[in-house]
Design an enzyme around this catalytic site. Structure first.
Site, short mmCIF file in Angstrom:
data_model
loop_
_atom_site.label_atom_id
_atom_site.label_comp_id
_atom_site.label_asym_id
_atom_site.label_seq_id
_atom_site.Cartn_x
_atom_site.Cartn_y
_atom_site.Cartn_z
N HIS A 188 0.81 -1.22 0.00
CA HIS A 188 0.00 0.00 0.00
C HIS A 188 0.84 1.27 0.00
O HIS A 188 0.42 2.29 -0.50
CB HIS A 188 -1.00 -0.01 1.17
N GLU A 430 -11.77 -9.74 -5.48
CA GLU A 430 -10.34 -9.80 -5.16
C GLU A 430 -9.98 -11.08 -4.41
O GLU A 430 -8.89 -11.18 -3.86
CB GLU A 430 -9.90 -8.55 -4.39
N ASP A 454 -4.92 -7.85 -4.56
CA ASP A 454 -5.22 -8.96 -3.66
C ASP A 454 -5.54 -10.24 -4.43
O ASP A 454 -5.19 -11.34 -3.99
CB ASP A 454 -6.38 -8.60 -2.72
N CYS A 501 -9.65 -2.13 -10.57
CA CYS A 501 -9.10 -1.00 -9.81
C CYS A 501 -7.78 -1.35 -9.15
O CYS A 501 -7.20 -0.52 -8.46
CB CYS A 501 -10.11 -0.49 -8.79
C1 PEP Z 1 -6.73 -4.61 -4.78
O1 PEP Z 1 -6.62 -5.49 -3.92
O2 PEP Z 1 -6.40 -4.78 -5.97
C2 PEP Z 1 -7.26 -3.28 -4.43
C3 PEP Z 1 -7.58 -2.40 -5.35
O3 PEP Z 1 -7.38 -2.96 -3.11
P1 PEP Z 1 -6.12 -2.70 -2.14
O4 PEP Z 1 -4.88 -2.54 -3.00
O5 PEP Z 1 -6.41 -1.46 -1.37
O6 PEP Z 1 -6.09 -3.92 -1.30
MG MG Z 2 -7.55 -5.28 -1.99
#
Ligand code: PEP
Ligand code: MG
Length: 542
Positions: A188, A430, A454, A501
């Site tokens: 993140h 995910e 994820d 996303c």
């Molecule tokens: C993902 O898991 O691809 C996602 C967009 O959420 P995050 O990266 O915040 O886990």
């Molecule tokens: Mg995620």
């Protein structure tokens, strides 16, 4: 000149001074002292300085965020005068003949532990505060009042690693780049660097020495190279590279206002991912068609206690209004795993990525969930908000969410609060489980958004936080592409739209593939919107 190598997270060139961010708990050492009286005096003087800092912060906060929100500084001030706290520090220094930093650290840990087991919710929430004040005093004792998060000039932030909660506290205008010893490209912190549109390099290793603090450096985010004390030739070469990159980015701005359309006429939505309302400027500057993912948990990570319904409402309303009718997809709280806020008091887990996180917390601690949902629905009256739920693995979870949503809507209705009745609600795909039952899930929701970060982690069994596994990490794994294809088919067969996303959405090598399998929306970091638009416009699917 020293040259270090790491893994690039975001392209671009940054030139500036390195500022090391040291986590307070990295530097608390225990050592014997000879004069406990003098050591206690040292503590007393640090405590006074910390109190002066807090008093100033309080005044600043009153102006910036209002008196109610600034109260937390007053609570911290009171804690620093608490006689039990002072006695504990004194006792440790005198009985063990040890340094003040250690005494404060142990006291902070003990008190925090004690608060976290209390019945009273207010007292439980103070666990994080007592740690916070202890860390502040330790920083003063270490003559490190500025722990690297409060910056007076733009710098390159260097650290062993940065937690998302630390990254969100940085003043965006003062960070030229991030470089970390550890970390992975899909963590993140890396995502936040991308959102901030700045070059960043992770996994540099121990060669990134503290001795480089304050030194001039160049970060080449294209090649993952760090030049410390660069010589004249490199400085000139990199200054030129920076200029060329900036010119290229400026050229992309010519694509503002243009459609996301392939040569043969296929259109796709390109939205932006944000973590904070302050990212809106970049979203508008880069002409995103909407917000495809607002990671609302960053609101929680920025704070020392739960954001209230009104605080959240103000942020969601502001984002919805700023986007002036364009779609704003807000994801409900996805806390847990690497995104930790102390005041949640989440238990330590053996496998946090497989643990108590995201929707699992919301469906267990329903009060937290309802507070957020109320804020979201209230804000829905002011713009085009959609809600998205993370980490779904079953139809039952979706049905349970719908029940809670129904209750929230009834509560709002009965108090006459305005909200949008038919607000669009979708889920993140995910987990492999969600992919495999996407035909059933599609019947329950209005859209899917694939979280490839994820999904890749759970499908390939590769911890996205573990740098040792990066050599096995393949973001183009055929399993993921097949899962995307299956998800898109099931979405369309059931008449709903599907987007991506996760970070993969910005992967230009896959843009054509995404369009071929029918992806309707790509949501990427604001700074990448125009590159993806450029790519789409070069593609001919016919
Ligand atoms: C993902 O898991 O691809 C996602 C967009 O959420 P995050 O990266 O915040 O886990
Ligand atoms: Mg995620």
């Amino acid at each position: 000149m020293y040259v270090l190598k790491g893994k690039s997270v975001f392209g671009g060139v940054a030139i500036g001074k390195i500022s090391f961010y040291n986590k307070p708990n990295e530097i608390v050492k225990r050592y014997k002292i000879e004069h406990p009286d003098a050591e206690f005096e040292r503590f007393e003087s640090a405590r006074k300085t910390a109190m002066e800092q807090l008093a100033k912060l309080y005044e600043k906060a009153v102006v910036e965020v209002g008196e109610a929100n600034a109260m937390i500084m007053q609570v911290h001030l009171m804690m620093l005068e608490d006689l039990d706290y002072l006695d504990s520090v004194k006792n440790i220094i005198f009985t063990q003949c040890v340094n003040a930093e250690y005494a404060v650290g142990v006291t902070g840990d003990n008190f925090s532990q004690m608060f976290s087991t209390m019945e009273d919710e207010y007292m439980r929430e103070r666990a994080a505060d007592v740690k916070d004040i202890s860390e502040r005093v330790i920083r003063v004792l270490n003559h490190d009042d500025n722990n690297g998060l409060i910056l007076s000039e733009p710098v390159i932030i260097a650290a062993t690693d940065l937690a998302p909660s630390e990254t969100v506290q940085l003043d965006k205008n003062k960070v030229l780049s991030f470089i970390t010893r550890q970390g992975t490209v899909s963590s993140h912190t890396a995502i936040l660097a991308r959102n901030m549109n700045i070059p960043a390099i992770v996994s540099v290793g121990d060669e990134l020495s503290d001795d480089y603090n304050g030194k001039l450096a160049i970060i080449d985010g294209f090649t993952g190279t760090i030049y410390i004390e660069p010589d004249e030739t490199i400085l000139a070469e990199m200054t030129e590279k920076k200029k060329v990159d900036e010119e290229k980015k400026a050229l992309l701005l010519n694509l503002k206002g243009k459609e996301n359309i392939t040569k043969d006429g296929r259109k796709v939505n390109i939205y932006a991912n944000i973590g904070n309302s302050t990212d809106i400027g970049d979203v508008l500057k880069n002409d995103a068609g909407g917000i495809g993912l607002f990671r609302s948990e960053f609101l929680y990570l920025e704070k020392n206690t739960f954001p209230t319904e009104d605080e959240q409402f103000a942020v969601y309303k502001y984002v919805a209004e700023s986007m002036a009718g364009k779609k704003v997809i807000i994801r409900t709280l996805d806390i847990g795993a690497d995104k930790q806020a102390e005041y949640f008091n989440l238990p330590a887990e053996e496998n946090p990525a497989l643990g108590y996180r995201a929707i699992r917390i919301c469906l267990t601690q329903v009060d937290i969930f309802k507070t957020q949902l109320r804020a979201l629905f209230r804000a829905s009256a002011f713009g085009n908000i959609s809600i998205m739920f993370p980490m779904i693995t079953s139809v039952e979870e979706v049905l349970e969410i719908k029940e809670v949503v129904k209750e929230v809507k009834e509560e709002l209705r009965s108090t006459g609060i305005e909200f949008k009745e038919n607000l669009e609600m979708g889920i993140m795909i995910e987990t492999p489980a969600a992919v495999m039952i996407s035909d059933l899930l599609a019947k329950e929701v209005d859209f899917f958004s694939v979280g490839t970060n994820d999904l890749t982690q759970y499908t390939t069994a590769i911890d996205r936080q573990n740098p040792r596994l990066e050599k096995f990490y393949n973001p183009h794994h055929l399993a993921i592409l097949r899962m995307l294809e299956l998800t898109a088919k099931n979405a369309h067969d059931n008449g709903i739209w599907v987007g991506i996303c996760g970070e993969l959405a910005a992967d230009l090598e896959l843009t054509e593939e995404f369009l071929r399998i029918g992806i309707d929306e790509l949501s990427v970091s604001p700074g990448l919107v125009l590159s993806v638009r450029k790519k789409v416009r070069e593609i001919d699917l016919s």
